[in-house]
Design a protein around this motif. Structure first.
Motif, PDB file in Angstrom:
ATOM      1  N   ARG A  50      -7.963  33.630  65.542  1.00 58.98           N
ATOM      2  CA  ARG A  50      -7.104  34.472  66.378  1.00 58.98           C
ATOM      3  C   ARG A  50      -5.624  34.366  66.007  1.00 58.98           C
ATOM      4  O   ARG A  50      -4.737  34.327  66.871  1.00 58.98           O
ATOM      5  N   PHE A  51      -5.353  34.348  64.707  1.00 55.53           N
ATOM      6  CA  PHE A  51      -3.981  34.468  64.243  1.00 55.53           C
ATOM      7  C   PHE A  51      -3.682  35.944  63.988  1.00 55.53           C
ATOM      8  O   PHE A  51      -4.571  36.722  63.637  1.00 55.53           O
ATOM      9  N   ASP A  52      -2.430  36.309  64.143  1.00 55.64           N
ATOM     10  CA  ASP A  52      -2.029  37.675  63.832  1.00 55.64           C
ATOM     11  C   ASP A  52      -1.874  37.884  62.332  1.00 55.64           C
ATOM     12  O   ASP A  52      -2.102  38.985  61.826  1.00 55.64           O
ATOM     13  N   ALA A  53      -1.490  36.822  61.629  1.00 55.44           N
ATOM     14  CA  ALA A  53      -1.277  36.939  60.189  1.00 55.44           C
ATOM     15  C   ALA A  53      -1.289  35.553  59.569  1.00 55.44           C
ATOM     16  O   ALA A  53      -1.243  34.531  60.263  1.00 55.44           O
ATOM     17  N   GLY A  54      -1.358  35.534  58.243  1.00 54.10           N
ATOM     18  CA  GLY A  54      -1.278  34.287  57.500  1.00 54.10           C
ATOM     19  C   GLY A  54      -0.362  34.468  56.308  1.00 54.10           C
ATOM     20  O   GLY A  54      -0.033  35.601  55.931  1.00 54.10           O
ATOM     21  N   VAL A  55       0.064  33.373  55.724  1.00 48.39           N
ATOM     22  CA  VAL A  55       0.872  33.405  54.505  1.00 48.39           C
ATOM     23  C   VAL A  55       0.176  32.538  53.468  1.00 48.39           C
ATOM     24  O   VAL A  55      -0.057  31.356  53.698  1.00 48.39           O
ATOM     25  N   ARG A  56      -0.174  33.140  52.345  1.00 50.54           N
ATOM     26  CA  ARG A  56      -0.812  32.411  51.253  1.00 50.54           C
ATOM     27  C   ARG A  56      -0.371  33.027  49.925  1.00 50.54           C
ATOM     28  O   ARG A  56       0.219  34.113  49.892  1.00 50.54           O
ATOM     29  N   LEU A  57      -0.701  32.355  48.829  1.00 52.61           N
ATOM     30  CA  LEU A  57      -0.404  32.896  47.511  1.00 52.61           C
ATOM     31  C   LEU A  57      -1.221  34.159  47.277  1.00 52.61           C
ATOM     32  O   LEU A  57      -2.362  34.265  47.737  1.00 52.61           O
ATOM     33  N   GLY A  58      -0.643  35.095  46.535  1.00 58.22           N
ATOM     34  CA  GLY A  58      -1.274  36.393  46.355  1.00 58.22           C
ATOM     35  C   GLY A  58      -2.657  36.331  45.761  1.00 58.22           C
ATOM     36  O   GLY A  58      -3.545  37.093  46.133  1.00 58.22           O
ATOM     37  N   GLU A  59      -2.896  35.377  44.851  1.00 58.97           N
ATOM     38  CA  GLU A  59      -4.197  35.319  44.176  1.00 58.97           C
ATOM     39  C   GLU A  59      -5.287  34.737  45.063  1.00 58.97           C
ATOM     40  O   GLU A  59      -6.457  34.766  44.715  1.00 58.97           O
ATOM     41  N   ALA A  60      -4.912  34.203  46.247  1.00 57.73           N
ATOM     42  CA  ALA A  60      -5.893  33.552  47.119  1.00 57.73           C
ATOM     43  C   ALA A  60      -6.294  34.424  48.304  1.00 57.73           C
ATOM     44  O   ALA A  60      -6.966  33.954  49.213  1.00 57.73           O
ATOM     45  N   LEU A  61      -5.936  35.708  48.307  1.00 53.17           N
ATOM     46  CA  LEU A  61      -6.156  36.546  49.475  1.00 53.17           C
ATOM     47  C   LEU A  61      -7.504  37.253  49.427  1.00 53.17           C
ATOM     48  O   LEU A  61      -7.968  37.674  48.371  1.00 53.17           O
ATOM     49  N   ALA A  62      -8.124  37.399  50.590  1.00 43.97           N
ATOM     50  CA  ALA A  62      -9.375  38.152  50.698  1.00 43.97           C
ATOM     51  C   ALA A  62      -9.101  39.633  50.470  1.00 43.97           C
ATOM     52  O   ALA A  62      -8.028  40.145  50.802  1.00 43.97           O
ATOM     53  N   LYS A  63     -10.100  40.324  49.928  1.00 50.35           N
ATOM     54  CA  LYS A  63      -9.911  41.716  49.547  1.00 50.35           C
ATOM     55  C   LYS A  63      -9.791  42.658  50.746  1.00 50.35           C
ATOM     56  O   LYS A  63      -9.273  43.752  50.629  1.00 50.35           O
ATOM     57  N   ASP A  64     -10.303  42.235  51.930  1.00 52.32           N
ATOM     58  CA  ASP A  64     -10.275  43.136  53.083  1.00 52.32           C
ATOM     59  C   ASP A  64      -9.016  42.957  53.917  1.00 52.32           C
ATOM     60  O   ASP A  64      -8.948  43.421  55.047  1.00 52.32           O
ATOM     61  N   MET A  65      -8.010  42.308  53.359  1.00 54.30           N
ATOM     62  CA  MET A  65      -6.757  42.086  54.066  1.00 54.30           C
ATOM     63  C   MET A  65      -5.654  42.985  53.508  1.00 54.30           C
ATOM     64  O   MET A  65      -5.628  43.296  52.325  1.00 54.30           O
ATOM     65  N   ILE A  66      -4.747  43.393  54.389  1.00 54.11           N
ATOM     66  CA  ILE A  66      -3.512  44.029  53.945  1.00 54.11           C
ATOM     67  C   ILE A  66      -2.549  42.915  53.564  1.00 54.11           C
ATOM     68  O   ILE A  66      -2.341  41.976  54.327  1.00 54.11           O
ATOM     69  N   ALA A  67      -1.979  42.988  52.381  1.00 52.43           N
ATOM     70  CA  ALA A  67      -1.085  41.934  51.891  1.00 52.43           C
ATOM     71  C   ALA A  67       0.285  42.521  51.594  1.00 52.43           C
ATOM     72  O   ALA A  67       0.406  43.565  50.945  1.00 52.43           O
ATOM     73  N   VAL A  68       1.316  41.843  52.070  1.00 51.26           N
ATOM     74  CA  VAL A  68       2.696  42.260  51.851  1.00 51.26           C
ATOM     75  C   VAL A  68       3.420  41.126  51.143  1.00 51.26           C
ATOM     76  O   VAL A  68       3.487  40.012  51.658  1.00 51.26           O
ATOM     77  N   ARG A  69       3.948  41.410  49.995  1.00 50.99           N
ATOM     78  CA  ARG A  69       4.640  40.371  49.226  1.00 50.99           C
ATOM     79  C   ARG A  69       5.912  39.947  49.944  1.00 50.99           C
ATOM     80  O   ARG A  69       6.734  40.786  50.333  1.00 50.99           O
ATOM     81  N   ILE A  70       6.103  38.629  50.127  1.00 50.39           N
ATOM     82  CA  ILE A  70       7.283  38.145  50.838  1.00 50.39           C
ATOM     83  C   ILE A  70       8.092  37.141  50.009  1.00 50.39           C
ATOM     84  O   ILE A  70       9.062  36.560  50.511  1.00 50.39           O
ATOM     85  N   GLY A  71       7.722  36.940  48.755  1.00 56.58           N
ATOM     86  CA  GLY A  71       8.466  36.007  47.919  1.00 56.58           C
ATOM     87  C   GLY A  71       8.297  36.313  46.449  1.00 56.58           C
ATOM     88  O   GLY A  71       7.423  37.093  46.057  1.00 56.58           O
ATOM     89  N   PRO A  72       9.120  35.718  45.589  1.00 53.90           N
ATOM     90  CA  PRO A  72       9.051  35.969  44.148  1.00 53.90           C
ATOM     91  C   PRO A  72       7.843  35.290  43.518  1.00 53.90           C
ATOM     92  O   PRO A  72       7.117  34.544  44.179  1.00 53.90           O
ATOM     93  N   ASP A  73       7.640  35.551  42.223  1.00 56.88           N
ATOM     94  CA  ASP A  73       6.611  34.830  41.482  1.00 56.88           C
ATOM     95  C   ASP A  73       6.899  33.330  41.547  1.00 56.88           C
ATOM     96  O   ASP A  73       8.057  32.905  41.669  1.00 56.88           O
ATOM     97  N   VAL A  74       5.846  32.549  41.458  1.00 57.65           N
ATOM     98  CA  VAL A  74       5.988  31.093  41.449  1.00 57.65           C
ATOM     99  C   VAL A  74       5.358  30.545  40.180  1.00 57.65           C
ATOM    100  O   VAL A  74       4.656  31.263  39.459  1.00 57.65           O
ATOM    101  N   ARG A  75       5.583  29.257  39.941  1.00 54.54           N
ATOM    102  CA  ARG A  75       5.087  28.667  38.699  1.00 54.54           C
ATOM    103  C   ARG A  75       4.716  27.218  38.946  1.00 54.54           C
ATOM    104  O   ARG A  75       5.419  26.501  39.641  1.00 54.54           O
ATOM    105  N   MET A  76       3.593  26.801  38.391  1.00 61.41           N
ATOM    106  CA  MET A  76       3.205  25.398  38.395  1.00 61.41           C
ATOM    107  C   MET A  76       3.709  24.755  37.099  1.00 61.41           C
ATOM    108  O   MET A  76       3.838  25.438  36.068  1.00 61.41           O
ATOM    109  N   VAL A  77       3.978  23.446  37.150  1.00 56.99           N
ATOM    110  CA  VAL A  77       4.403  22.732  35.949  1.00 56.99           C
ATOM    111  C   VAL A  77       3.688  21.391  35.877  1.00 56.99           C
ATOM    112  O   VAL A  77       3.343  20.789  36.900  1.00 56.99           O
TER     113      VAL A  77
END
Length: 297
Positions: free
Chosen positions: A140-167
């Motif tokens: 019962r959350f209204d929304a979530g924030v996760r990395l773009g590649e981890a999102l379910a396909k049946d969700m509306i996704a709005v980008r809220i940050g720049p690309d990120v990088r692992m090192v």
């Protein structure tokens, strides 16, 4: 329907979803004894048992599962309608519940929310900071924030940050004792710092990529933690290589406490997104929040 029926049904749904009288009481702001009394009254009125209780857990019965499946969408619809009535006010109002990881809230979400809350004092935000994958519909959350590649396909996704990088990083003293890895397979000859995933309890496999070739590496080492800052400290202390977000080691890289390796295997990828169910009818307050968070490069 009598008013007390709606109250009792809301209580049942909270207990069934939380599977705990303790957690449901905290969620509803009442006592466990009051919830137990309400549930006994509801079950007596319906003539069926809705919950199976043991000393350690609470679970819906078959009848409870049927009621929960019908009740959830119905109460969601009522809640959405109540939110829509708030749009008739002069000022947008309402409560928005968001699940978000600690890294996302620190780097992307809170800087925007700090301005948003000041601009809209009648809009309330509740954050649940949790790195595990959360079912926002069930919880019962209204929304979530996760990395773009981890999102379910049946969700509306709005980008809220720049690309990120692992090192991949290590201390100079550690790397002075052995050759730096040049390809992912070389990690087998290194001590690496493992991240224990909160969602699954398993160890995170390092995800590396070069020229479209993706490699997942299971690493081994002396130290494991479910806390990334601890992995960074261990790496800086010379206990092995760590695989972390680039912005989590910016200062360490700048002052030379850590250096990069396998840099050509660490391309940038899609950053954080706000996501919510496609069937959700956004309220005025929620629409304002989406626009305030939307990333504009």
């Amino acid at each position: 329907m009598r008013r007390e029926d709606l109250v009792d049904l809301s209580t049942f749904m909270a207990v069934a979803e939380e599977r705990s009288f303790t957690k449901a009481a905290a969620r509803l702001g009442t006592s466990q004894s009051a919830l137990s009394h309400t549930m006994r009254r509801l079950e007596a009125r319906l003539g069926v048992r809705l919950l199976t209780r043991t000393t350690r857990s609470v679970a819906p019965t078959e009848a409870g599962e049927r009621l929960l499946a019908t009740l959830g969408p119905a109460l969601d619809s009522i809640g959405n309608e109540l939110e829509s009535l708030g749009e008739l006010r002069d000022k947008p109002a309402g409560t928005i519940r968001i699940t978000v990881s600690d890294h996302a809230v620190q780097t992307v979400l809170w800087p925007a929310l700090e301005r948003f809350l000041a601009d809209y004092p009648d809009i309330h935000i509740e954050l649940s900071i949790d790195s595990s994958f959360t079912d926002i519909v069930t919880d019962r959350f209204d929304a979530g924030v996760r990395l773009g590649e981890a999102l379910a396909k049946d969700m509306i996704a709005v980008r809220i940050g720049p690309d990120v990088r692992m090192v991949v990083v290590g201390a100079p003293a550690y790397l002075a004792s052995r050759p730096a890895p040049r390809v992912p397979q070389d990690l087998a000859d290194h001590r690496c710092l493992n991240l224990r995933m909160l969602s699954s309890g398993g160890l995170y496999a390092w995800e590396l990529e070069k020229d479209g070739r993706e490699v997942r590496v299971r690493v081994e080492g002396q130290f494991t933690s479910n806390n990334v800052p601890m992995l960074v400290r261990a790496a800086a202390a010379g206990f092995g290589l760590a695989f972390v977000m680039e912005d989590q080691v910016t200062d360490h890289l700048r002052d030379g406490r850590l250096v990069r390796v396998l840099d050509d295997w660490c391309p940038p990828f899609a950053g954080y997104h706000l996501y919510y169910p496609s069937r959700r009818q956004p309220s005025a307050a929620f629409s304002l929040l989406v626009e305030a968070l939307r990333y504009r490069s």
